[in-house]
Design an enzyme around this catalytic site. Structure first.
Site, PDB file in Angstrom:
ATOM      1  N   TYR A   1     -31.642  13.769 -27.715  1.00  0.00           N
ATOM      2  CA  TYR A   1     -30.816  13.012 -28.662  1.00  0.00           C
ATOM      3  C   TYR A   1     -30.246  13.956 -29.727  1.00  0.00           C
ATOM      4  O   TYR A   1     -30.986  14.470 -30.574  1.00  0.00           O
ATOM      5  CB  TYR A   1     -31.614  11.886 -29.321  1.00  0.00           C
ATOM      6  CG  TYR A   1     -32.213  10.904 -28.332  1.00  0.00           C
ATOM      7  CD1 TYR A   1     -31.593  10.648 -27.108  1.00  0.00           C
ATOM      8  CD2 TYR A   1     -33.396  10.232 -28.608  1.00  0.00           C
ATOM      9  CE1 TYR A   1     -32.126   9.757 -26.198  1.00  0.00           C
ATOM     10  CE2 TYR A   1     -33.936   9.333 -27.695  1.00  0.00           C
ATOM     11  CZ  TYR A   1     -33.301   9.113 -26.500  1.00  0.00           C
ATOM     12  OH  TYR A   1     -33.837   8.235 -25.589  1.00  0.00           O
TER      13      TYR A   1
ATOM     14  N   HIS B   1     -38.506  12.330 -19.387  1.00  0.00           N
ATOM     15  CA  HIS B   1     -37.294  11.603 -19.776  1.00  0.00           C
ATOM     16  C   HIS B   1     -36.292  11.494 -18.620  1.00  0.00           C
ATOM     17  O   HIS B   1     -35.827  12.498 -18.100  1.00  0.00           O
ATOM     18  CB  HIS B   1     -36.648  12.380 -20.944  1.00  0.00           C
ATOM     19  CG  HIS B   1     -35.563  11.624 -21.662  1.00  0.00           C
ATOM     20  ND1 HIS B   1     -34.938  12.135 -22.770  1.00  0.00           N
ATOM     21  CD2 HIS B   1     -34.999  10.408 -21.444  1.00  0.00           C
ATOM     22  CE1 HIS B   1     -34.030  11.270 -23.201  1.00  0.00           C
ATOM     23  NE2 HIS B   1     -34.046  10.213 -22.406  1.00  0.00           N
TER      24      HIS B   1
HETATM   25  P1  NAD Z   1     -29.561  -0.481 -28.493  1.00  0.00           P
HETATM   26  O1  NAD Z   1     -29.344  -1.539 -27.491  1.00  0.00           O
HETATM   27  O2  NAD Z   1     -30.766  -0.540 -29.349  1.00  0.00           O
HETATM   28  O3  NAD Z   1     -28.211  -0.368 -29.358  1.00  0.00           O
HETATM   29  C1  NAD Z   1     -28.038   0.565 -30.380  1.00  0.00           C
HETATM   30  C2  NAD Z   1     -26.720   0.257 -31.060  1.00  0.00           C
HETATM   31  O4  NAD Z   1     -26.814  -1.034 -31.656  1.00  0.00           O
HETATM   32  C3  NAD Z   1     -26.327   1.208 -32.181  1.00  0.00           C
HETATM   33  O5  NAD Z   1     -24.914   1.385 -32.153  1.00  0.00           O
HETATM   34  C4  NAD Z   1     -26.698   0.451 -33.436  1.00  0.00           C
HETATM   35  O6  NAD Z   1     -25.885   0.808 -34.526  1.00  0.00           O
HETATM   36  C5  NAD Z   1     -26.393  -0.969 -33.006  1.00  0.00           C
HETATM   37  N1  NAD Z   1     -27.147  -1.965 -33.808  1.00  0.00           N
HETATM   38  C6  NAD Z   1     -28.462  -2.020 -34.080  1.00  0.00           C
HETATM   39  N2  NAD Z   1     -28.736  -3.043 -34.905  1.00  0.00           N
HETATM   40  C7  NAD Z   1     -27.555  -3.672 -35.143  1.00  0.00           C
HETATM   41  C8  NAD Z   1     -27.165  -4.788 -35.912  1.00  0.00           C
HETATM   42  N3  NAD Z   1     -28.032  -5.493 -36.609  1.00  0.00           N
HETATM   43  N4  NAD Z   1     -25.859  -5.132 -35.917  1.00  0.00           N
HETATM   44  C9  NAD Z   1     -24.932  -4.447 -35.203  1.00  0.00           C
HETATM   45  N5  NAD Z   1     -25.236  -3.365 -34.474  1.00  0.00           N
HETATM   46  C10 NAD Z   1     -26.535  -2.982 -34.442  1.00  0.00           C
HETATM   47  O7  NAD Z   1     -29.539   0.890 -27.662  1.00  0.00           O
HETATM   48  P2  NAD Z   1     -30.316   2.272 -27.758  1.00  0.00           P
HETATM   49  O8  NAD Z   1     -30.286   2.843 -29.122  1.00  0.00           O
HETATM   50  O9  NAD Z   1     -29.822   3.071 -26.618  1.00  0.00           O
HETATM   51  O10 NAD Z   1     -31.822   1.903 -27.393  1.00  0.00           O
HETATM   52  C11 NAD Z   1     -32.851   1.895 -28.332  1.00  0.00           C
HETATM   53  C12 NAD Z   1     -33.726   3.136 -28.246  1.00  0.00           C
HETATM   54  O11 NAD Z   1     -34.455   3.131 -27.023  1.00  0.00           O
HETATM   55  C13 NAD Z   1     -32.988   4.481 -28.248  1.00  0.00           C
HETATM   56  O12 NAD Z   1     -32.568   4.823 -29.548  1.00  0.00           O
HETATM   57  C14 NAD Z   1     -34.045   5.371 -27.662  1.00  0.00           C
HETATM   58  O13 NAD Z   1     -35.032   5.658 -28.640  1.00  0.00           O
HETATM   59  C15 NAD Z   1     -34.659   4.469 -26.588  1.00  0.00           C
HETATM   60  N6  NAD Z   1     -34.021   4.663 -25.267  1.00  0.00           N
HETATM   61  C16 NAD Z   1     -34.621   5.483 -24.380  1.00  0.00           C
HETATM   62  C17 NAD Z   1     -34.029   5.740 -23.145  1.00  0.00           C
HETATM   63  C18 NAD Z   1     -34.715   6.665 -22.178  1.00  0.00           C
HETATM   64  O14 NAD Z   1     -35.816   7.107 -22.433  1.00  0.00           O
HETATM   65  N7  NAD Z   1     -34.100   6.975 -21.060  1.00  0.00           N
HETATM   66  C19 NAD Z   1     -32.827   5.148 -22.825  1.00  0.00           C
HETATM   67  C20 NAD Z   1     -32.234   4.276 -23.731  1.00  0.00           C
HETATM   68  C21 NAD Z   1     -32.859   4.036 -24.955  1.00  0.00           C
END
Ligand code: NAD
Length: 313
Positions: free
Chosen positions: A56, A119
């Site tokens: 990230y 990952h």
């Molecule tokens: P998410 O579905 O959590 O979406 C994140 C987005 O939503 C960002 O743009 C954020 O600004 C927005 N958001 C959050 N709260 C909001 C609100 N109240 N109103 C409007 N917009 C809002 O997607 P993500 O960040 O990809 O997933 C969460 C976490 O999971 C990642 O940050 C990561 O830590 C983990 N993750 C891991 C993997 C992996 O290991 N392969 C893959 C995807 C995600």
């Protein structure tokens, strides 16, 4: 904040977890100050589970989390990853697992992580993951640098298969259980439950599609899924509900998932997302959402090597 048990690890993790990819500017630019403030707000709100990766922001997210956790490390549970370093840069070798943990610990300014995950394993060779990566993760655990180990992937069948050959403590699945998709419960949850493994569900907003921030250029969802998400957002607004909160609440209702990781770009998002905890979702609203989403429900995109895909073609 409700705490739930992460499988047999026994770790008590907050129902809402802190998704760390936005700390690496993956969803638009965040300043150091805003990133640190978001982490501090999360801790003050009772969020204790923080997920990050060297991928990230190509190490930026880990460095920012480390900065924010100075003096607060013992209050939180930290999960990081290894094996993915660039969009197309993967190394799941045992040697890289060993060097990766030391690099992550330096950036995170700690001498252990609570969870160390391989990952996006669908980009690797399944045999190598079983014979080399996971044994190396266990070595790291034995050394005391990680308390538990896990695997993350978009391809759920691959994770389930690997865990039936060689045990791991946790699965992290993303974009496979939320308002737009539900096949995690067919492909992964039964294995996690059957083996008492920790199950982490990430991306409740389908990596932002159900929020209202601009969608990053790298987002892989096809047009039909984006369209369904836009319709869900409009419907929620017509009901005077914040779509992000509806989406998060839906995921929080999962009976086995220990923590739902939502990515946040500001302290304000951390705070407002707590409203999801008390939201009551009417069945009529869920029925309307289901009808809107039906044409695009359970649509996935390819990720990783051809032999690791959940669905042929
Ligand atoms: P998410 O579905 O959590 O979406 C994140 C987005 O939503 C960002 O743009 C954020 O600004 C927005 N958001 C959050 N709260 C909001 C609100 N109240 N109103 C409007 N917009 C809002 O997607 P993500 O960040 O990809 O997933 C969460 C976490 O999971 C990642 O940050 C990561 O830590 C983990 N993750 C891991 C993997 C992996 O290991 N392969 C893959 C995807 C995600």
């Amino acid at each position: 904040m409700e705490l739930r048990t992460l499988g047999a690890t026994g770790l008590r993790v907050s129902a809402i977890g802190f998704g760390g990819s936005p700390l690496g500017n993956e969803f638009g630019n965040v300043t150091d100050e805003d990133g640190v403030r978001a982490v501090h707000e999360a801790i003050d709100c009772g969020i204790n589970f923080f997920d990050v990766s060297p991928y990230y922001g190509r190490t930026l997210a880990e460095s920012r989390l480390g900065q924010a956790l100075q003096g607060k490390r013992e209050k939180v549970i930290v999960a990081t990853k290894c094996g993915r370093y660039e969009k197309d840069g993967f190394d799941f070798s045992a040697g890289r697992v060993r060097t990766s943990i030391d690099e992550s610990l330096r950036r995170l300014r700690t001498d252990y992580v609570d969870l160390f995950q391989a990952h996006d394993i669908e980009f690797g060779d399944g045999n190598q993951i079983e014979s080399e990566t996971i044994p190396a993760l266990r070595e790291v655990q034995k050394s005391g640098k990680a308390r538990y180990i896990g695997i993350t992937s978009y391809q759920l069948g691959m994770m389930a298969r690997i865990a039936s050959t060689i045990p791991v403590d946790t699965f992290l699945s993303y974009c496979r259980f939320n308002l737009l998709i539900g096949d995690m419960d067919r492909l992964l949850t039964p294995t996690a439950e059957g083996k008492h493994m920790g199950l982490i569900n990430a991306s409740p907003l389908h990596m932002g599609l159900l929020g209202e921030a601009p969608i990053p250029a790298w987002h892989p969802a096809p047009q039909s899924v984006r369209h369904a998400a836009a319709q869900v957002r409009q419907l929620c607004r017509r009901h005077n509900l914040n779509p992000a909160h509806v989406a998060l609440r839906y995921c929080l209702q999962h009976p086995y998932v220990a923590t739902t990781l939502v990515g946040v770009t500001s302290a304000e998002q951390v705070r407002t997302n707590l409203q999801a905890l008390d939201l009551q979702l009417e069945q009529t609203l869920l029925d309307e959402i289901e009808a809107l989403v039906r044409p695009a429900k359970d649509i996935v995109w390819p990720s990783g090597r051809p032999e690791n895909q959940d669905y042929a073609g």
